[in-house]
Structures are given as C-alpha cells and as structure tokens.
Design an enzyme around this catalytic site. Structure first.
Site, short mmCIF file in Angstrom:
data_model
loop_
_atom_site.label_atom_id
_atom_site.label_comp_id
_atom_site.label_asym_id
_atom_site.label_seq_id
_atom_site.Cartn_x
_atom_site.Cartn_y
_atom_site.Cartn_z
CD GLU A 1 -37.58 -13.36 -7.71
OE1 GLU A 1 -36.47 -13.73 -8.14
OE2 GLU A 1 -37.94 -12.19 -7.63
NE ARG B 165 -23.21 -18.98 -10.96
CZ ARG B 165 -24.42 -18.83 -11.49
NH1 ARG B 165 -24.59 -18.92 -12.78
NH2 ARG B 165 -25.47 -18.58 -10.73
P1 AMP Z 1 -31.19 -19.90 -3.58
O1 AMP Z 1 -31.87 -21.19 -3.90
O2 AMP Z 1 -32.13 -18.74 -3.46
O3 AMP Z 1 -30.27 -20.02 -2.37
O4 AMP Z 1 -30.28 -19.53 -4.83
C1 AMP Z 1 -29.05 -20.12 -5.00
C2 AMP Z 1 -28.77 -20.46 -6.43
O5 AMP Z 1 -29.10 -19.41 -7.33
C3 AMP Z 1 -27.28 -20.72 -6.61
O6 AMP Z 1 -27.13 -21.85 -7.45
C4 AMP Z 1 -26.73 -19.46 -7.24
O7 AMP Z 1 -25.79 -19.76 -8.24
C5 AMP Z 1 -27.94 -18.76 -7.83
N1 AMP Z 1 -28.05 -17.34 -7.42
C6 AMP Z 1 -29.04 -16.80 -6.66
N2 AMP Z 1 -28.88 -15.47 -6.51
C7 AMP Z 1 -27.74 -15.15 -7.15
C8 AMP Z 1 -27.00 -13.92 -7.34
N3 AMP Z 1 -27.41 -12.76 -6.82
N4 AMP Z 1 -25.85 -13.97 -8.06
C9 AMP Z 1 -25.42 -15.14 -8.58
N5 AMP Z 1 -26.06 -16.31 -8.45
C10 AMP Z 1 -27.21 -16.34 -7.74
#
Ligand code: AMP
Length: 173
Positions: free
Chosen positions: A98, A61
């Site tokens: 995760e 995205r």
């Molecule tokens: P993080 O590495 O935990 O910061 O996760 C970020 C990545 O995961 C981004 O590329 C987001 O598109 C996706 N992502 C994580 N949580 C969500 C959520 N609740 N809704 C949409 N996309 C998410």
C-alpha cells in the site's frame, strides 16, 4: 464443526495495524482444537487427488498452516521469507505494498524444474503477495497447482489478479 461455524473463530480487530484496516485475527481459530483440525482438513481436501511435491508457505502467518498441509499431503514444506532472513543462496522478488515496496525470498534450491507446488497463506486480500510468490516459484521452474487460504476478502478482488490459478478459500467476506 462445519464451514459456517468456522466463521465465529475469526475475530475482527479494527484499526490494526493502522487506522482504517479491519484485521482478521485467526488466533481464536488456532487455539481451538476441533476448529484447527477442521480448517486444515478442509484446506488439504482440494489437493488430495494431486501429486504435490511441496507446500510453499508465506511468512509469517502462512507458516502456521502450511507445514500441517504439507504433512497431510505427504509433501515437503518450503518457506518464503521476508528480505534478509534466509541464509543460503536465494532468489528474490519485489512487490508493491500500500505504501512503498517490499521483497520476498526463497532458497534457490528449494524448488526445482518440474516441481509441483501449492502456495498457502492465512488470508487473500489484494493478491499482491501471492502473485509475488507465484513469480518466485515459476522463476525457479516450479509449477503452481493452486493456492489455499483460510480467509478471503473477496471485495479486494485478489482472485481476479490470480485468475490463471485455482484458488481455494474457506471463509469469505
Ligand atoms: P495481499 O497481498 O493484499 O493479498 O495481502 C495478503 C497478506 O497480508 C497476507 O499475508 C495477510 O496475512 C495480510 N493481510 C492483508 N490484509 C489483512 C487483514 N485485513 N487481516 C489480516 N491479515 C491481512
């Protein structure tokens, strides 16, 4: 259009892609002309006074917004892709999800020593993805001037993890 009414274009999808996750769906914002323009303008605004060589976008995205920002800033666009998708010589970095581990890749010649970049993604959650991309850019000798996100889930404290870098987000939860 203003920042407060931009919020109505983010849709919550409970239990996607798995139970317990509230997915922040940005497609209502993307399909609305004024909302899309306003969001991109605001994301670019913070970096207008800086000399940005490249905007690094994160699959998938992040690929939607980053070329728009690159165009607005007169910069180039560099894709960071999931494992196995890039055709030429590349650098990889692993990061913890995760459940398990994954890796992201960037072409070796995408960023050179001294290149000034910003990193763009749709959403900041724990900051693990962004942290991995910072590592990739820095491995290749680039300088990260900042990161821009449309949405930030502040309760996951990604900003703390990335505390050495300027973080800009438009819509915070
Ligand atoms: P993080 O590495 O935990 O910061 O996760 C970020 C990545 O995961 C981004 O590329 C987001 O598109 C996706 N992502 C994580 N949580 C969500 C959520 N609740 N809704 C949409 N996309 C998410």
């Amino acid at each position: 259009m203003n920042l407060e009414n931009l919020r109505q274009f983010i849709r919550d999808i409970p239990d996607f892609p798995k139970k317990g996750i509230i997915f922040k769906d940005i497609t209502p914002l993307l399909k609305n002309g004024p909302a899309l323009r306003f969001a991109c303008d605001q994301m670019a605004e913070n970096f207008k006074t800086k000399k940005i060589d490249q905007v690094v976008g994160i699959e998938s995205r992040g690929f939607i917004l980053s070329p728009v920002l690159a165009y607005q800033l007169g910069a180039g666009f560099v894709p960071v892709r999931k494992k196995g998708k890039l055709p030429a010589a590349k650098e990889a970095v692993s990061y913890v999800l995760e459940y398990g581990e994954d890796s992201l890749e960037m072409h070796l010649d995408a960023v050179r020593a001294g290149t000034q970049v910003i990193i763009v993604d749709d959403l900041l959650a724990t900051g693990g993805t962004a942290e991995a991309v910072i590592q990739l850019v820095e491995k290749l000798g680039g300088t990260v001037l900042g990161l821009a996100f449309l949405v930030e889930l502040t309760f996951l404290k990604g900003r703390e993890r990335l505390k050495n870098y300027p973080i800009h987000s438009l819509i915070r939860y």
